[in-house]
Scaffold this motif. Structure first.
Motif, PDB file in Angstrom:
ATOM      1  N   GLU A 155       0.833  -1.205   0.000  1.00  0.00           N
ATOM      2  CA  GLU A 155       0.000   0.000   0.000  1.00  0.00           C
ATOM      3  C   GLU A 155       0.870   1.259   0.000  1.00  0.00           C
ATOM      4  N   VAL A 156       1.985   1.181   0.732  1.00  0.00           N
ATOM      5  CA  VAL A 156       2.916   2.319   0.762  1.00  0.00           C
ATOM      6  C   VAL A 156       3.463   2.572  -0.631  1.00  0.00           C
ATOM      7  N   GLU A 157       3.881   1.532  -1.320  1.00  0.00           N
ATOM      8  CA  GLU A 157       4.422   1.689  -2.669  1.00  0.00           C
ATOM      9  C   GLU A 157       3.355   2.226  -3.626  1.00  0.00           C
ATOM     10  N   GLY A 158       2.126   1.747  -3.477  1.00  0.00           N
ATOM     11  CA  GLY A 158       1.037   2.251  -4.320  1.00  0.00           C
ATOM     12  C   GLY A 158       0.793   3.733  -4.095  1.00  0.00           C
ATOM     13  N   PHE A 159       0.836   4.154  -2.833  1.00  0.00           N
ATOM     14  CA  PHE A 159       0.644   5.567  -2.511  1.00  0.00           C
ATOM     15  C   PHE A 159       1.783   6.404  -3.096  1.00  0.00           C
ATOM     16  N   LYS A 160       3.013   5.925  -2.950  1.00  0.00           N
ATOM     17  CA  LYS A 160       4.170   6.645  -3.507  1.00  0.00           C
ATOM     18  C   LYS A 160       4.045   6.787  -5.022  1.00  0.00           C
ATOM     19  N   ASP A 161       3.618   5.726  -5.695  1.00  0.00           N
ATOM     20  CA  ASP A 161       3.466   5.773  -7.156  1.00  0.00           C
ATOM     21  C   ASP A 161       2.405   6.792  -7.563  1.00  0.00           C
ATOM     22  N   SER A 162       1.288   6.825  -6.847  1.00  0.00           N
ATOM     23  CA  SER A 162       0.239   7.788  -7.204  1.00  0.00           C
ATOM     24  C   SER A 162       0.705   9.227  -6.972  1.00  0.00           C
ATOM     25  N   VAL A 163       1.486   9.447  -5.930  1.00  0.00           N
ATOM     26  CA  VAL A 163       2.019  10.802  -5.678  1.00  0.00           C
ATOM     27  C   VAL A 163       3.026  11.172  -6.761  1.00  0.00           C
ATOM     28  N   ARG A 164       3.866  10.230  -7.186  1.00  0.00           N
ATOM     29  CA  ARG A 164       4.830  10.516  -8.254  1.00  0.00           C
ATOM     30  C   ARG A 164       4.101  10.907  -9.542  1.00  0.00           C
ATOM     31  N   THR A 165       3.050  10.185  -9.850  1.00  0.00           N
ATOM     32  CA  THR A 165       2.272  10.492 -11.045  1.00  0.00           C
ATOM     33  C   THR A 165       1.675  11.889 -10.944  1.00  0.00           C
ATOM     34  N   LEU A 166       1.135  12.221  -9.768  1.00  0.00           N
ATOM     35  CA  LEU A 166       0.566  13.548  -9.538  1.00  0.00           C
ATOM     36  C   LEU A 166       1.622  14.638  -9.708  1.00  0.00           C
ATOM     37  N   GLU A 167       2.815  14.404  -9.164  1.00  0.00           N
ATOM     38  CA  GLU A 167       3.898  15.392  -9.281  1.00  0.00           C
ATOM     39  C   GLU A 167       4.284  15.599 -10.742  1.00  0.00           C
TER      40      GLU A 167
END
Length: 192
Positions: free
Chosen positions: A172-184
């Motif tokens: 879940e942590v990795e999924g959250f990090k990926d979604s934030v990277r995409t947003l950035e």
């Protein structure tokens, strides 16, 4: 021994007298003289002793304290005067800059619009910009980015269900990090 005592009393009776207090005072006709070496030794001891008496030391301490107090007061008054001069000079310089800089650019040409007339006007402009930034931040909430919101909710749910072993939420942590990277990445594309 008896002879010595008798001679002593005989001599004492001739050279002593008593006063009303009952004290016995011996008087002698021969002047008392001290050897020069004894006098020089006593003088050397007196001169060699740099320690003043307690009364003298207390007087010296009081004089030193008074001098220090006077000097500190004098330095504080001088410091206040210097600070007032600096404050006055800075105020004058700021006023001169405001008068000279109103409506002019750094190279001396007239800017026409948007010139700062005073610090109050500058504060007003800053408040206006701050308001614009806050309105922009409100528009950019997580509702505009559903993938970030969903991954965050999954992560929070995992942490709540695994309170004792939070390391099991690594997916879940990795999924959250990926979604934030995409947003950035998307956000930086809008800035270009």
């Amino acid at each position: 021994m008896v002879e010595v005592e008798r001679l002593f009393f005989m001599g004492a009776s001739q050279s002593s007298s008593s006063n009303s207090n009952g004290e016995v005072v011996f008087k002698t006709e021969t002047p008392v003289q001290f050897s020069p070496t004894l006098v020089s030794q006593l003088a050397d001891r007196q001169n060699a002793s740099p320690v003043p008496t307690s009364e003298r030391q207390s007087t010296l301490d009081d004089q030193i304290r008074a001098k220090i107090k006077d000097e500190v007061g004098k330095l504080r008054r001088e410091e206040e005067a210097v600070q007032k001069q600096i404050h006055t000079a800075l105020e004058k310089e700021n006023l001169d800059r405001e008068r000279d800089g109103a409506g002019e650019l750094a190279d001396g040409t007239d800017s026409g619009i948007g010139a700062v007339k005073s610090s109050a006007a500058l504060m007003g402009d800053l408040e206006e910009i701050r308001g614009k930034i806050e309105r922009f931040q409100v528009r950019k909430s997580l509702q505009d980015w559903p993938q970030v919101r969903e991954s965050r909710e999954k992560l929070v749910e995992c942490y709540r269900s695994h309170k004792a072993s939070s390391l099991e939420c690594w997916k879940e942590v990795e999924g959250f990090k990926d979604s934030v990277r995409t947003l950035e990445k998307e956000y930086f594309k809008t800035l270009q």
